[in-house]
Scaffold this active site. Structure first.
Site, mmCIF file in Angstrom:
data_model
loop_
_atom_site.group_PDB
_atom_site.id
_atom_site.type_symbol
_atom_site.label_atom_id
_atom_site.label_comp_id
_atom_site.label_asym_id
_atom_site.label_seq_id
_atom_site.Cartn_x
_atom_site.Cartn_y
_atom_site.Cartn_z
ATOM 1 C CB CYS A 78 -0.989 -0.028 1.161
ATOM 2 S SG CYS A 78 -2.303 1.192 1.001
ATOM 3 C CG HIS A 170 -3.054 -3.234 3.850
ATOM 4 N ND1 HIS A 170 -1.913 -2.519 4.143
ATOM 5 C CD2 HIS A 170 -3.955 -2.337 3.380
ATOM 6 C CE1 HIS A 170 -2.126 -1.243 3.869
ATOM 7 N NE2 HIS A 170 -3.349 -1.109 3.402
ATOM 8 C CD GLU A 172 0.044 -5.027 5.900
ATOM 9 O OE1 GLU A 172 0.137 -5.776 4.909
ATOM 10 O OE2 GLU A 172 -0.179 -3.801 5.814
#
Lengths: 196, 325
Positions: A78, A170, A172
């Site tokens: 991002c 994302h 994560e």
């Protein structure tokens, strides 16, 4: 294996948790000296303008470029993708490493943020959960850039160039560690191209 | 995964215009996209971590804030210090002002609605604000009910003084929590009190036996499921920022060390002598809070801080942190 996570601002802790879960040692990078002895580096989500200001102020821009030139894998998610890019369509500090044209906030404002399943050919075992938060897209890529994932309408949301990996979404923020595992394998071999 | 819910009364605008409302109140989205989920609402707050969110009252302020490295701005007509000084009813800002700020910066823009004023919240959502602060700094519109934030596609941040209040707000749908502090004073003491209360209660929670959690949930008036989730996580289920009275790089570093994820700076920047320098210094101190040499370096030559009001010398009636239920 020591993997740096740029910790100027953003969701660096989520990356650290994912790396630790996979057995790597995450190292927070705020100053040039933190880059010593790393096998790879992740640039997290956050605000790319904030990254740029702080990286410039604390002398990180050139050391980060040198890190990339050393051939060790680097991955931006991002805001991290924006920070890697050559062209972001406006005047802001980026590393200018990846030959891509990026459009910031390409889907609109927060209310347009979305999740969807992604088909990433390089990942086995089914679709990957894509989390797009005020996300950028890659509008166009240079000749040496390999597109790794597009949305149904052809929008580019993941790409690779040599040792650089970039995703608009994302991984994560999900429970799916496949992208991080892929990145760690690349760090172990010292090259992304073996993996993709 | 569930998508955003439509307001039963039919006045909901929870969906972005691009996605539109589908049949039977269920939102539709192109290409199998899900919008307005908790993951997305909480996710934006995760992107703000380690950063500074600054109050701004003009587009020019917003540009200064972005240039200084702010990760977001709060668009307001008056900063809390002026709301205090001028008195009267403090309401949501003019949407035209908020829009003019949204047009000038690329970082996320937040705005405040009054406690319980869901119509102001719908207006902010309709203009495409990125985050709504249901804020005690404005005059409360409802002395019993907060906004049902689960019903919105846009995320909310709410203030809290303790763990019970934080979990009540999360149960109503808040996707981010901040300390209340005593806004507009430049006195950090209340932000410290609230952050220490929330984080200290979580530490106590982690040592409790499972059967003790039930009594504790009742004691702090919080839903049991959220108490259990917080105990298991060892932290709030959403991001926690400090707010209220932060005026210096040292204040920001203090709050980061106490354990918050980032800071709001309200009146502290644009009520000081040199806003651009102070804003930049607070951003740098928030990132490098573990490096005291850097915090010392950035604290130099910032000019006059905001004058400030000593909270302990303030009459109870003038305090705003007690607003919220």
């Amino acid at each position: 294996m020591k993997i740096g996570v740029l910790a100027l601002q953003g969701d660096f802790i989520e990356h650290e948790h994912m790396l630790a879960r996979l057995g790597a040692e995450p190292i927070e990078v705020r100053l040039p000296r933190d880059l010593e002895g790393l096998d790879g580096l992740i640039m997290p989500g956050g605000e790319s303008t904030t990254f740029g200001k702080l990286a410039k102020q604390f002398g990180l821009v050139e050391p980060l470029r040198a890190f990339a030139q050393s051939g060790r894998p680097m991955w931006g998610t991002c805001a991290g993708l924006i920070f890697l890019a050559k062209d972001v369509g406006r005047n802001q500090v980026t590393l200018g490493l990846m030959d891509v044209k990026v459009k910031r906030n390409a889907f609109g404002r927060q209310i347009d943020s979305f999740t969807c399943d992604l088909n990433i050919p390089d990942l086995a075992d089914g679709p990957f959960p894509g989390v797009f938060i005020r996300a950028p897209i890659i509008e166009s890529v240079g000749q040496t850039v390999q597109v790794l994932c597009t949305l149904d309408d052809g929008t580019i949301v993941a790409a690779r160039q040599d040792n650089l990996l970039a995703t608009s979404f994302h991984p994560e923020l999900t429970h799916d560690s496949r992208m991080h595992a892929l990145f760690l394998r690349a760090c172990k071999r010292g090259s992304l191209s073996c993996e993709l | 995964m569930s998508s955003i819910k439509q307001n039963g009364s039919g006045n909901g605008t929870a969906n972005a215009p691009h996605h539109g409302a589908g049949v039977n109140g269920q939102p539709t989205s192109a290409h199998g996209r899900r919008v307005g989920t908790d993951e997305l609402k909480r996710g934006l707050a995760q992107m703000l971590k380690g950063g500074v969110i600054m109050d701004v009252v003009t587009p020019e302020h917003a540009v200064i804030a972005e240039e200084a490295g702010a990760c977001s701005v709060m668009a307001l007509e008056r900063v809390p210090a002026d709301i205090r000084k001028q008195g009267g009813v403090a309401r949501m800002s003019d949407p035209a002002l908020i829009l003019s700020i949204m047009e000038r910066v690329t970082i996320p823009v937040m705005a405040k609605c009054r406690i319980g004023h869901f119509a102001e919240a719908r207006i902010l959502e309709a203009i495409g604000i990125d985050y709504i602060d249901e804020s005690e700094v404005l005059t409360p519109a409802d002395e019993e009910h907060h906004v049902d934030k689960r019903d919105f596609g846009v995320p909310f941040v709410c203030g809290a003084r303790n763990l019970g209040e934080a979990l009540r707000r999360i149960s109503e749908g808040a996707a981010m929590i901040r300390s209340k502090g005593e806004a507009g004073t430049g006195d950090v003491v209340e932000a410290v009190r609230h952050a220490r209360a929330i984080l200290g209660e979580i530490r106590r929670l982690k040592t409790m036996r499972r059967d003790e959690l039930f009594a504790y949930a009742k004691e702090i008036q919080a839903p049991y499921a959220l108490v259990e989730e917080t105990a298991d996580l060892g932290r709030l289920p959403v991001v926690l920022f400090a707010a209220g009275g932060i005026a210096t790089p040292a204040d920001a570093a203090l709050m980061m060390h106490i354990g918050v994820d980032g800071v709001f700076v309200g009146s502290g920047i644009f009520k000081s002598g040199d806003p651009a320098a102070r804003a930049k210094a607070i951003v740098e101190a928030t990132t490098h809070y573990n490096d005291w040499k850097i915090v010392a370096e950035v604290s130099k030559n910032l000019g006059e801080p905001m004058v400030g009001i000593n909270v302990s010398a303030m009459p109870e009636v003038e305090r705003i942190a007690g607003r919220g239920w």
